[in-house]
Design a protein around this motif. Structure first.
Motif, PDB file in Angstrom:
ATOM      1  N   ALA A  63      -3.643  -0.173  -0.477  1.00 55.37           N
ATOM      2  CA  ALA A  63      -5.163   0.423   0.832  1.00 55.37           C
ATOM      3  C   ALA A  63      -4.460   0.669   1.756  1.00 55.37           C
ATOM      4  O   ALA A  63      -5.076   1.276   3.304  1.00 55.37           O
ATOM      5  N   ALA A  64      -3.320  -0.070   2.144  1.00 59.83           N
ATOM      6  CA  ALA A  64      -2.486   0.146   3.841  1.00 59.83           C
ATOM      7  C   ALA A  64      -2.188   1.236   3.400  1.00 59.83           C
ATOM      8  O   ALA A  64      -2.624   1.537   5.060  1.00 59.83           O
ATOM      9  N   VAL A  65      -1.533   1.899   2.748  1.00 62.27           N
ATOM     10  CA  VAL A  65      -0.905   2.905   3.247  1.00 62.27           C
ATOM     11  C   VAL A  65      -2.072   4.015   3.910  1.00 62.27           C
ATOM     12  O   VAL A  65      -1.791   4.988   4.370  1.00 62.27           O
ATOM     13  N   ILE A  66      -3.268   3.881   2.346  1.00 62.45           N
ATOM     14  CA  ILE A  66      -4.035   5.079   3.051  1.00 62.45           C
ATOM     15  C   ILE A  66      -4.917   4.491   3.944  1.00 62.45           C
ATOM     16  O   ILE A  66      -5.507   5.993   4.891  1.00 62.45           O
ATOM     17  N   ALA A  67      -4.975   3.682   4.569  1.00 63.46           N
ATOM     18  CA  ALA A  67      -5.751   3.152   6.228  1.00 63.46           C
ATOM     19  C   ALA A  67      -4.684   3.574   7.241  1.00 63.46           C
ATOM     20  O   ALA A  67      -5.365   4.202   8.813  1.00 63.46           O
ATOM     21  N   ILE A  68      -3.359   3.790   7.323  1.00 64.08           N
ATOM     22  CA  ILE A  68      -2.631   3.950   8.128  1.00 64.08           C
ATOM     23  C   ILE A  68      -2.805   5.592   8.236  1.00 64.08           C
ATOM     24  O   ILE A  68      -2.202   5.606   9.112  1.00 64.08           O
ATOM     25  N   LYS A  69      -2.782   5.833   6.979  1.00 69.02           N
ATOM     26  CA  LYS A  69      -3.024   7.787   6.899  1.00 69.02           C
ATOM     27  C   LYS A  69      -3.660   8.029   7.165  1.00 69.02           C
ATOM     28  O   LYS A  69      -4.392   9.476   8.077  1.00 69.02           O
ATOM     29  N   ASN A  70      -5.033   7.779   7.647  1.00 70.53           N
ATOM     30  CA  ASN A  70      -6.594   7.989   8.021  1.00 70.53           C
ATOM     31  C   ASN A  70      -6.495   7.002   9.678  1.00 70.53           C
ATOM     32  O   ASN A  70      -7.658   7.328   9.971  1.00 70.53           O
ATOM     33  N   GLY A  71      -5.321   6.719  10.093  1.00 71.43           N
ATOM     34  CA  GLY A  71      -5.517   6.634  11.192  1.00 71.43           C
ATOM     35  C   GLY A  71      -5.916   5.276  12.091  1.00 71.43           C
ATOM     36  O   GLY A  71      -5.731   4.725  13.228  1.00 71.43           O
ATOM     37  N   LYS A  72      -5.762   4.777  10.882  1.00 65.63           N
ATOM     38  CA  LYS A  72      -6.636   3.013  11.178  1.00 65.63           C
ATOM     39  C   LYS A  72      -5.064   1.724  11.205  1.00 65.63           C
ATOM     40  O   LYS A  72      -5.175   1.131  10.015  1.00 65.63           O
ATOM     41  N   ARG A  73      -4.954   1.998  12.468  1.00 68.36           N
ATOM     42  CA  ARG A  73      -3.708   1.183  12.900  1.00 68.36           C
ATOM     43  C   ARG A  73      -4.010  -0.624  12.511  1.00 68.36           C
ATOM     44  O   ARG A  73      -3.436  -1.253  12.432  1.00 68.36           O
ATOM     45  N   LYS A  74      -4.615  -0.492  13.159  1.00 68.70           N
ATOM     46  CA  LYS A  74      -5.553  -2.700  13.156  1.00 68.70           C
ATOM     47  C   LYS A  74      -5.634  -3.245  11.574  1.00 68.70           C
ATOM     48  O   LYS A  74      -5.283  -3.921  11.170  1.00 68.70           O
ATOM     49  N   LEU A  75      -6.309  -1.945  10.672  1.00 70.99           N
ATOM     50  CA  LEU A  75      -6.423  -2.382   9.269  1.00 70.99           C
ATOM     51  C   LEU A  75      -5.210  -1.994   8.818  1.00 70.99           C
ATOM     52  O   LEU A  75      -5.034  -3.630   7.910  1.00 70.99           O
ATOM     53  N   HIS A  76      -4.670  -1.240   8.656  1.00 74.53           N
ATOM     54  CA  HIS A  76      -2.836  -1.133   8.207  1.00 74.53           C
ATOM     55  C   HIS A  76      -3.208  -2.823   8.344  1.00 74.53           C
ATOM     56  O   HIS A  76      -1.694  -3.355   7.667  1.00 74.53           O
ATOM     57  N   GLU A  77      -2.445  -3.254   9.859  1.00 74.31           N
ATOM     58  CA  GLU A  77      -1.830  -4.343  10.097  1.00 74.31           C
ATOM     59  C   GLU A  77      -2.395  -5.471   9.613  1.00 74.31           C
ATOM     60  O   GLU A  77      -1.161  -6.105   9.083  1.00 74.31           O
ATOM     61  N   GLN A  78      -3.266  -5.532   9.568  1.00 77.24           N
ATOM     62  CA  GLN A  78      -4.212  -6.576   9.254  1.00 77.24           C
ATOM     63  C   GLN A  78      -4.130  -6.103   6.981  1.00 77.24           C
ATOM     64  O   GLN A  78      -3.550  -8.251   6.416  1.00 77.24           O
ATOM     65  N   LEU A  79      -4.405  -5.969   6.589  1.00 76.81           N
ATOM     66  CA  LEU A  79      -3.553  -5.164   5.188  1.00 76.81           C
ATOM     67  C   LEU A  79      -1.896  -5.622   4.528  1.00 76.81           C
ATOM     68  O   LEU A  79      -1.781  -6.800   3.984  1.00 76.81           O
ATOM     69  N   MET A  80      -1.276  -5.189   5.722  1.00 75.93           N
ATOM     70  CA  MET A  80       0.148  -5.765   5.618  1.00 75.93           C
ATOM     71  C   MET A  80       0.635  -7.444   5.509  1.00 75.93           C
ATOM     72  O   MET A  80       0.956  -7.570   4.845  1.00 75.93           O
ATOM     73  N   THR A  81      -0.288  -7.605   7.214  1.00 80.80           N
ATOM     74  CA  THR A  81       0.002  -8.879   6.664  1.00 80.80           C
ATOM     75  C   THR A  81      -0.436  -9.821   5.531  1.00 80.80           C
ATOM     76  O   THR A  81       0.593 -10.822   5.089  1.00 80.80           O
ATOM     77  N   SER A  82      -1.383  -9.362   5.793  1.00 83.13           N
ATOM     78  CA  SER A  82      -2.109  -9.868   4.050  1.00 83.13           C
ATOM     79  C   SER A  82      -1.144 -10.271   2.454  1.00 83.13           C
ATOM     80  O   SER A  82      -1.480 -10.679   2.039  1.00 83.13           O
ATOM     81  N   ALA A  83      -0.201  -8.775   2.668  1.00 85.37           N
ATOM     82  CA  ALA A  83       0.268  -8.429   1.453  1.00 85.37           C
ATOM     83  C   ALA A  83       1.480  -9.206   0.735  1.00 85.37           C
ATOM     84  O   ALA A  83       2.259  -9.681   0.633  1.00 85.37           O
ATOM     85  N   ILE A  84       2.066  -9.788   2.874  1.00 83.22           N
ATOM     86  CA  ILE A  84       3.031 -10.755   2.829  1.00 83.22           C
ATOM     87  C   ILE A  84       2.853 -12.364   3.017  1.00 83.22           C
ATOM     88  O   ILE A  84       3.547 -13.056   1.428  1.00 83.22           O
ATOM     89  N   VAL A  85       1.066 -12.308   3.164  1.00 82.84           N
ATOM     90  CA  VAL A  85       0.729 -13.479   3.273  1.00 82.84           C
ATOM     91  C   VAL A  85       0.485 -14.105   1.598  1.00 82.84           C
ATOM     92  O   VAL A  85       1.320 -14.850   0.688  1.00 82.84           O
ATOM     93  N   LEU A  86       0.473 -13.105   0.407  1.00 79.76           N
ATOM     94  CA  LEU A  86       0.227 -13.291  -0.903  1.00 79.76           C
ATOM     95  C   LEU A  86       1.722 -12.783  -1.784  1.00 79.76           C
ATOM     96  O   LEU A  86       1.458 -13.804  -2.766  1.00 79.76           O
TER      97      LEU A  86
END
Length: 180
Positions: A63-86
């Protein structure tokens, strides 16, 4: 603060954490609380939870890769932070389980046994390698060095995804052999 300074500031931390985490996990993997007189029941519910955590991590990474490819940088950042926490949550649960339970022996035979051990060994090796890769990728994003971030992310993403997916597969393959 200059971008290079931020990367330099974190470089020693990344090296230390990349060494300390695998060493501490290896040591704690061999520590059984019962050997120290603690009467702790095995946390036998944890493997299913940490396998689910790995599955969620894989979904979030995609989902984070899809987000960044669609220009959603903030969503990408939030998803990546979630992946690290998980991933950190997985590690804590994994260590807690192995400190309270004996290792489960895989009971499969023939080709499936070789597949299991191939997946397990590559999963373990790459889970160690992913630690510095994730941290370097994250720091480069924090430093707004997006060209360098993108370069290393192209290496980090497939390895991290492989580790997350194989974590689920290894669990599914060994789960029939857990002692309840």
């Amino acid at each position: 603060m200059e971008d290079n300074t931020l990367e330099q500031k974190f470089s020693k931390f990344i090296i230390i954490v990349s060494i300390v985490i695998p060493v501490v996990v290896a040591i704690l993997f061999g520590v059984k609380l019962k050997d120290f007189g603690y009467n702790v029941e095995p946390l036998s519910f944890l493997p299913a939870i940490y396998a689910t955590t790995n599955g969620l991590t894989a979904i979030i990474l995609v989902a984070a890769v899809i987000a960044i490819k669609n220009g959603k940088r903030k969503l990408h950042e939030q998803l990546m932070t979630s992946a690290i926490v998980l991933s950190v949550a997985f590690l804590v649960m994994y260590v807690a389980y192995h400190m309270t339970a004996d290792s489960t022996k895989f009971g499969g035979e023939g080709a499936i046994r070789y597949l299991y051990f191939f997946l397990l060994i590559t999963h373990i090796i790459l889970s160690i390698a992913i630690i510095p890769l994730v941290m370097i990728t994250y720091v480069r994003a924090l430093a707004a060095k997006f060209d360098k971030h993108k370069k290393i992310a192209k290496i980090t993403f497939p390895i991290w995804l492989y580790v997350a997916v194989t974590g689920v597969v290894v669990y599914l393959m060994i789960s029939p052999y857990y002692v309840q």
